[in-house]
Design a protein around this motif. Structure first.
Motif, short mmCIF file in Angstrom:
data_model
loop_
_atom_site.label_atom_id
_atom_site.label_comp_id
_atom_site.label_asym_id
_atom_site.label_seq_id
_atom_site.Cartn_x
_atom_site.Cartn_y
_atom_site.Cartn_z
N LEU A 142 0.74 -1.17 0.24
CA LEU A 142 -0.03 -0.18 -0.11
C LEU A 142 0.94 1.17 0.00
CD1 LEU A 142 -2.99 1.42 0.35
CD2 LEU A 142 -2.24 1.63 2.81
N ILE A 143 0.39 2.21 -0.80
CA ILE A 143 1.01 3.67 -0.68
C ILE A 143 -0.24 4.43 -0.23
CG2 ILE A 143 1.89 5.69 -2.05
CD1 ILE A 143 2.93 3.44 -4.18
N LEU A 144 -0.13 5.28 1.06
CA LEU A 144 -1.08 6.00 1.27
C LEU A 144 -0.78 7.48 0.56
CD1 LEU A 144 -3.36 6.84 3.13
CD2 LEU A 144 -1.74 7.61 4.81
N GLY A 145 -1.84 7.51 -0.41
CA GLY A 145 -1.86 8.95 -1.07
C GLY A 145 -2.88 9.52 -0.51
N ILE A 146 -2.53 10.87 -0.13
CA ILE A 146 -3.42 11.69 0.48
C ILE A 146 -3.36 13.17 0.23
CG2 ILE A 146 -1.97 11.96 2.39
CD1 ILE A 146 -4.39 11.82 4.46
N GLY A 147 -4.53 14.09 0.19
CA GLY A 147 -4.47 15.23 0.10
C GLY A 147 -5.57 16.05 0.70
N ALA A 148 -5.52 17.48 0.53
CA ALA A 148 -6.41 18.16 1.45
C ALA A 148 -7.93 18.14 1.04
CB ALA A 148 -5.79 19.70 1.42
N GLY A 149 -8.07 17.93 -0.28
CA GLY A 149 -9.49 17.80 -0.91
C GLY A 149 -9.92 19.15 -1.56
N TRP A 150 -10.65 18.98 -2.39
CA TRP A 150 -11.23 20.10 -3.50
C TRP A 150 -12.53 20.12 -3.85
CZ3 TRP A 150 -12.13 19.32 -8.42
CH2 TRP A 150 -11.76 18.13 -8.98
N PHE A 151 -12.96 18.77 -4.01
CA PHE A 151 -14.29 18.83 -4.90
C PHE A 151 -15.49 18.86 -4.08
CE2 PHE A 151 -17.01 15.49 -7.59
CZ PHE A 151 -17.24 16.54 -8.56
N GLU A 152 -16.14 20.04 -4.12
CA GLU A 152 -17.02 20.78 -3.28
C GLU A 152 -18.37 20.01 -3.29
OE1 GLU A 152 -18.95 25.02 -2.00
OE2 GLU A 152 -17.73 24.87 -3.85
N LYS A 153 -18.59 19.36 -4.49
CA LYS A 153 -19.96 18.37 -4.51
C LYS A 153 -19.77 17.29 -3.71
CE LYS A 153 -22.48 15.70 -7.86
NZ LYS A 153 -22.60 15.28 -9.33
N ASP A 154 -18.67 16.64 -3.34
CA ASP A 154 -18.57 15.48 -2.52
C ASP A 154 -18.94 15.94 -1.00
OD1 ASP A 154 -17.76 13.73 -4.28
OD2 ASP A 154 -15.76 13.68 -3.89
N TYR A 155 -18.33 16.98 -0.76
CA TYR A 155 -18.50 17.71 0.76
C TYR A 155 -19.94 17.84 0.89
CZ TYR A 155 -13.19 18.43 1.36
OH TYR A 155 -12.13 18.20 1.46
N ASP A 156 -20.52 18.56 -0.26
CA ASP A 156 -21.85 19.07 0.05
C ASP A 156 -22.90 18.01 0.16
OD1 ASP A 156 -21.27 21.64 0.16
OD2 ASP A 156 -21.80 21.97 -2.18
N ARG A 157 -22.97 16.84 -0.49
CA ARG A 157 -23.70 15.69 -0.68
C ARG A 157 -23.68 14.87 0.23
NH1 ARG A 157 -25.66 14.62 -6.37
NH2 ARG A 157 -26.00 16.47 -7.25
N PHE A 158 -22.17 14.78 0.86
CA PHE A 158 -22.24 13.65 1.88
C PHE A 158 -22.06 14.37 3.30
CE2 PHE A 158 -21.84 10.71 -1.13
CZ PHE A 158 -21.48 9.52 -0.83
#
Length: 263
Positions: free
Chosen positions: A102-118
C-alpha cells in the motif's frame, strides 16, 4: 536516494460496473505496471456527473486481495472524509491484506460536490490544508501504536501544488509528492519544495520522490519530465472501457530504457 523510474495507472472508478474495474486491475498488473491507483471521490469528475461511481477504500481492500505484485493506493485520499486515526488503521489493514504493497496517497481535498452531498464541511483551502497538516502526525502516531504494526514504513504520497502551505506539508511528511502540471511546473515547484525541505531539516531532493500524471506518449513528454525530476509517471483512464493502450506505451518505454527485452 536514487529512485527507480516507475509507471502507474489511475483507474478512475467512474462510469463502470465493478466487474469492469476488477478486469482493468488484472489487465494493468499483467501489463507490468508498477502501481495501480484509484481516486477518492463519491461522484464522477468527468462525463455524466451522476453516473456510476464506487468508493475508494472499500475498493482498495478488494484490490489488495486480487493483486499479487503491484503497489496500490489512492491518487489521492481526501483527508476531510475520515478521522485521521481511522484512516491510519484502514491503511494499516490494507497494508497487511496486500502483504506490504500500500501507498497512502493523501491530499487536502477540493471537490465541493462531495462535501455538500455527503455532509462534510467544505471550509476554505487554507482550513483544509491546515487539517491535512494536523492529520499527518496523528496518522504516523497511530501506526506506531497499532498491533500488529504495519508490515513496513507505509509510503506517504501527498498530492497538491500550493507553494506556501501544501509544499510545506509535503516537505515535512511526504515520501512521494504528486505534482499537477507540466514539466516546467514540476521543475519550478520542485525547487520550492526543496526550499521548504531546507527550512524543516529534510533533504527533500533526496528523500521525496516526484510523481506526475501523464496524458501523452513517452516520445512526446518523457525526456522533459525525467529532466524535471519525475520518476513516477501515471496514466489515467476511465470506465467503462479502461483503455490501457497509452499505459502499454509507457510500460514498454520503461522496459526499453532499463534494457528489458521481454516480460
Amino acid at each position: 536516494m536514487t529512485f527507480l523510474v516507475r509507471i502507474g495507472v489511475q483507474l478512475q472508478p467512474q462510469h463502470a460496473d465493478y466487474g469492469q474495474i476488477r478486469d482493468a486491475v488484472l489487465r494493468a498488473e499483467d501489463l507490468g505496471v508498477d502501481v495501480v491507483f484509484n481516486w477518492d471521490h463519491f461522484y464522477p469528475l468527468s462525463g455524466d456527473p451522476d453516473g456510476k461511481h464506487f468508493e475508494c477504500w472499500t475498493m482498495l481492500g478488494a484490490w489488495a486481495e486480487q493483486t499479487e505484485r503491484v503497489e496500490i493506493g489512492a491518487l489521492v485520499t481526501c483527508n476531510s472524509y475520515r478521522n485521521p486515526d481511522l484512516l491510519a488503521d484502514m491503511a494499516r489493514t490494507v497494508d497487511h491484506i496486500s502483504g506490504g504493497r500500500l501507498i497512502l496517497g493523501i491530499g487536502a481535498g477540493w471537490f465541493e460536490k462531495d462535501y455538500d452531498r455527503f455532509g462534510y464541511e467544505f471550509g476554505t483551502a487554507g482550513s483544509r490544508i491546515a487539517d491535512l497538516a494536523a492529520a499527518m502526525p496523528r496518522i504516523r502516531a497511530r501506526w506506531e501504536q497499532s498491533n500488529p504494526a504495519p508490515t513496513r514504513r507505509i509510503p506517504v504520497m501527498i498530492g497538491g501544488g500550493g507553494e506556501r502551505k501544501t509544499l510545506r506539508v509535503v516537505a515535512e511528511h511526504a515520501d512521494v509528492w504528486h505534482s499537477f502540471g507540466d514539466a516546467a511546473t514540476l521543475r519550478r515547484k520542485s525547487a520550492i519544495l526543496d526550499e521548504h525541505g531546507a527550512e524543516v531539516g529534510r533533504d527533500t531532493a533526496r528523500l521525496v520522490e516526484r510523481s506526475v500524471a501523464v496524458s501523452a506518449p513517452p516520445s512526446e513528454v518523457a525526456d522533459e519530465l525525467l529532466d524535471a525530476g519525475a520518476t513516477l509517471l501515471t496514466v489515467g483512464t476511465s470506465g467503462p472501457d479502461y483503455d490501457l493502450s497509452l499505459l502499454q506505451q509507457w510500460v514498454t518505454w520503461r522496459d526499453e530504457r532499463a534494457g528489458v527485452t521481454s516480460r
